[in-house]
Design an enzyme around this catalytic site. Sequence first.
Site, PDB file in Angstrom:
ATOM      1  N   CYS A 261     -20.311  13.072   9.608  1.00 10.83           N
ATOM      2  CA  CYS A 261     -19.750  14.243   8.875  1.00 10.83           C
ATOM      3  C   CYS A 261     -18.348  13.607   8.541  1.00 10.83           C
ATOM      4  O   CYS A 261     -17.503  13.435   9.297  1.00 10.83           O
ATOM      5  CB  CYS A 261     -19.748  15.313   9.378  1.00 10.83           C
TER       6      CYS A 261
ATOM      7  N   CYS B 162     -23.627  20.571   8.341  1.00 11.84           N
ATOM      8  CA  CYS B 162     -23.087  20.184   9.799  1.00 11.84           C
ATOM      9  C   CYS B 162     -22.918  21.130  10.651  1.00 11.84           C
ATOM     10  O   CYS B 162     -22.384  22.485  10.382  1.00 11.84           O
ATOM     11  CB  CYS B 162     -21.721  19.396   9.517  1.00 11.84           C
TER      12      CYS B 162
ATOM     13  N   CYS C 195     -31.891  14.914   2.061  1.00  8.61           N
ATOM     14  CA  CYS C 195     -31.616  14.291   0.992  1.00  8.61           C
ATOM     15  C   CYS C 195     -29.937  14.532   0.934  1.00  8.61           C
ATOM     16  O   CYS C 195     -29.501  15.804   0.875  1.00  8.61           O
ATOM     17  CB  CYS C 195     -32.013  15.028  -0.461  1.00  8.61           C
TER      18      CYS C 195
ATOM     19  N   CYS D  55     -15.537  16.202   9.769  1.00  4.73           N
ATOM     20  CA  CYS D  55     -15.187  16.366  11.280  1.00  4.73           C
ATOM     21  C   CYS D  55     -15.492  15.252  12.199  1.00  4.73           C
ATOM     22  O   CYS D  55     -15.040  15.276  13.125  1.00  4.73           O
ATOM     23  CB  CYS D  55     -16.048  17.829  11.892  1.00  4.73           C
TER      24      CYS D  55
ATOM     25  N   CYS E  79     -18.893  21.670  12.005  1.00  2.19           N
ATOM     26  CA  CYS E  79     -17.922  22.316  11.096  1.00  2.19           C
ATOM     27  C   CYS E  79     -18.457  23.208   9.868  1.00  2.19           C
ATOM     28  O   CYS E  79     -17.753  23.595   9.124  1.00  2.19           O
ATOM     29  CB  CYS E  79     -16.995  21.451  10.464  1.00  2.19           C
TER      30      CYS E  79
END
Length: 139
Positions: free
Chosen positions: A49, A98, A123, A52, A101
């Site tokens: 991510c 995510c 996607c 984070c 976060c």
Amino acid sequence: MGMDKLPSTEAEWRERLTPEEFRVLRQAGTEAPWTGEYTDTKTRGVYSCRACGAELFTSETKFDSHCGWPSFYTPLAEDRVRYIEDTSHGMRRVEVRCATCDSHLGHVFEGEGYATPTDQRFCINSISLTLVPAEEATE
């Protein structure tokens, strides 16, 4: 990038992210198709991510869907992402965020007929990810 403490306010997120990263990750925007840095990459490694640093996907599950965004058939582990029903733009989709976060990553689609083990296509916006190449991860 100092990922040890997550921002708790919109202002703190704006300080950490570029304006375009903020638009996609924190406001559930979408980058234009075929513009992302990871759309066609074949580099082996782990995709984390961008907001984070949580590890989300691996290159082992990335596949060519020819849709304009990086596609994966499964996350690294189910507890790495969370799903939200998205009925915006007059359609029913499943948003992927995510789990660490709560940043927007993209959407997951099922039953499109891709020859993948899960029949799913995650996607994901390139701008939501950071690729750590396999050779860097082992050093």
